[in-house]
Design a protein around this motif. Structure first.
Motif, PDB file in Angstrom:
ATOM      1  N   LYS A 293      14.952  28.591  19.267  1.00  0.00           N
ATOM      2  CA  LYS A 293      16.356  28.757  18.893  1.00  0.00           C
ATOM      3  C   LYS A 293      17.260  28.040  19.892  1.00  0.00           C
ATOM      4  O   LYS A 293      18.253  27.406  19.516  1.00  0.00           O
ATOM      5  CB  LYS A 293      16.712  30.241  18.833  1.00  0.00           C
ATOM      6  N   ALA A 294      16.895  28.131  21.178  1.00  0.00           N
ATOM      7  CA  ALA A 294      17.679  27.460  22.212  1.00  0.00           C
ATOM      8  C   ALA A 294      17.603  25.939  22.045  1.00  0.00           C
ATOM      9  O   ALA A 294      18.600  25.231  22.231  1.00  0.00           O
ATOM     10  CB  ALA A 294      17.178  27.869  23.591  1.00  0.00           C
ATOM     11  N   LYS A 295      16.423  25.434  21.683  1.00  0.00           N
ATOM     12  CA  LYS A 295      16.270  23.995  21.469  1.00  0.00           C
ATOM     13  C   LYS A 295      17.107  23.524  20.290  1.00  0.00           C
ATOM     14  O   LYS A 295      17.731  22.461  20.327  1.00  0.00           O
ATOM     15  CB  LYS A 295      14.797  23.659  21.227  1.00  0.00           C
ATOM     16  N   ILE A 296      17.111  24.327  19.232  1.00  0.00           N
ATOM     17  CA  ILE A 296      17.892  23.971  18.051  1.00  0.00           C
ATOM     18  C   ILE A 296      19.384  23.960  18.384  1.00  0.00           C
ATOM     19  O   ILE A 296      20.125  23.053  17.998  1.00  0.00           O
ATOM     20  CB  ILE A 296      17.597  24.954  16.900  1.00  0.00           C
ATOM     21  N   SER A 297      19.825  24.964  19.134  1.00  0.00           N
ATOM     22  CA  SER A 297      21.239  25.044  19.519  1.00  0.00           C
ATOM     23  C   SER A 297      21.641  23.861  20.397  1.00  0.00           C
ATOM     24  O   SER A 297      22.774  23.382  20.341  1.00  0.00           O
ATOM     25  CB  SER A 297      21.510  26.350  20.271  1.00  0.00           C
TER      26      SER A 297
END
Length: 301
Positions: A293-297
């Motif tokens: 999720k952090a990578k996507i954000s």
């Protein structure tokens, strides 16, 4: 029971239209799908509350203290304690960064069956009852390891044929067979004998917890020589801390333990796998989703 949020379980093209057949096909190939996991609600709540100071070492931790192998900010009643059919011994490299190791996941989630030793501390093993999970030219598959152990045991017996061999009672419990679904006491005498013959002589499994560049120091130790060596050649890692230059078949410690037990359950015990050990990935799967999720954000996926 819950599984990872499918929208964030891996690095996906953000421009893909939801419902597209190619998108669905790609999603089906994502790692950690279909696991039978306890609810992650307790971890979500703990994450929202923030880090907590470990009462033992004073470190600032989330979910658990990787130094003390204890829960922090989460109660033991809130996590899925898992019973394993074998004893697991993990030999940890002294220079392995505690915060990056997944070995602690196994110790916290299966406390009665997992022991962590810091090298050079290595317990004494009976080589005929132990396998070492580590890749190498002599390594065999999980399917073949019991055959190799029995060959060694038979060879040793032939070398000691003058010694009387006490007859083993059918009701004798195999050490380490702690899972309620597969204990000898739960079946008929014939089922018990069949189960024991399938599990014996394996009692313990050894894993090395280290970066792959540091493993030689432990794997070459003379105390770990002569074991049947097992390699999980068909499994691929989805660990977010990839190691440069290493193949994707080099697994993190918790992945290796999980996949070994799953293969053991299916191929050695000849039992249908129904998610008995999925909760070993309870922390790992949640952290995997958080990282993605952090990578996507951040626009990295």
């Amino acid at each position: 029971m819950s599984s990872l949020d499918q929208n964030h379980s891996g690095c996906r093209d953000k421009t893909t239209v939801a419902g597209d057949s190619s998108d669905i096909h790609e999603l089906a190939k994502q790692p950690l799908q279909g696991l039978k996991l306890a609810s992650h609600a307790v971890l979500e709540e703990a994450q929202q509350s923030g880090r907590v100071i470990c009462s033992k070492c004073g470190g600032s931790r989330m979910f658990f203290c990787y130094t003390c192998c204890s829960l922090v900010g989460v109660g033991v009643q809130d996590i899925p304690i898992t019973k394993l059919p074998l004893k697991i011994d993990i030999i940890k490299h002294p220079n392995e960064t505690d915060g990056k190791s997944t070995a602690v996941h196994a110790k916290i989630l299966a406390p009665n069956d997992v022991t962590i030793y810091t090298y050079p501390c290595i317990p004494e093993f009976e080589r005929e009852k132990v396998v070492l999970v580590f890749p190498g030219p002599q390594a065999v598959s999980v399917q073949d390891m019991l055959h190799c152990l029995r060959d060694r045991s038979n060879s040793r017996s032939q070398n000691h044929f003058d010694e009387p061999c006490p007859k083993k009672l059918k009701t004798e419990r195999v050490e380490g067979a702690t899972h309620t679904d597969i204990t000898p006491e739960s079946g008929t005498p014939d089922e018990t004998e069949s189960l024991e013959s399938r599990m014996s002589p394996l009692q313990r499994v050894v894993f090395i917890d280290s970066t792959w560049n540091q493993t030689n120091r432990i794997s070459s130790d003379e105390r770990l020589q002569g074991f049947v060596q097992v390699e999980l050649k068909t499994r691929k890692t989805c660990f977010w801390r990839s190691q440069k230059g290493k193949p994707d078949t080099y697994l993190s410690t918790i992945e290796a333990i999980y996949y070994f037990l799953k293969d053991f359950h299916q191929h050695c015990l000849s039992l249908e796998y129904k998610g008995e050990y999925d909760n070993l990935l309870f922390f790992y799967s949640y952290l995997h989703s958080v990282v993605n999720k952090a990578k996507i954000s951040a626009g990295k996926c």
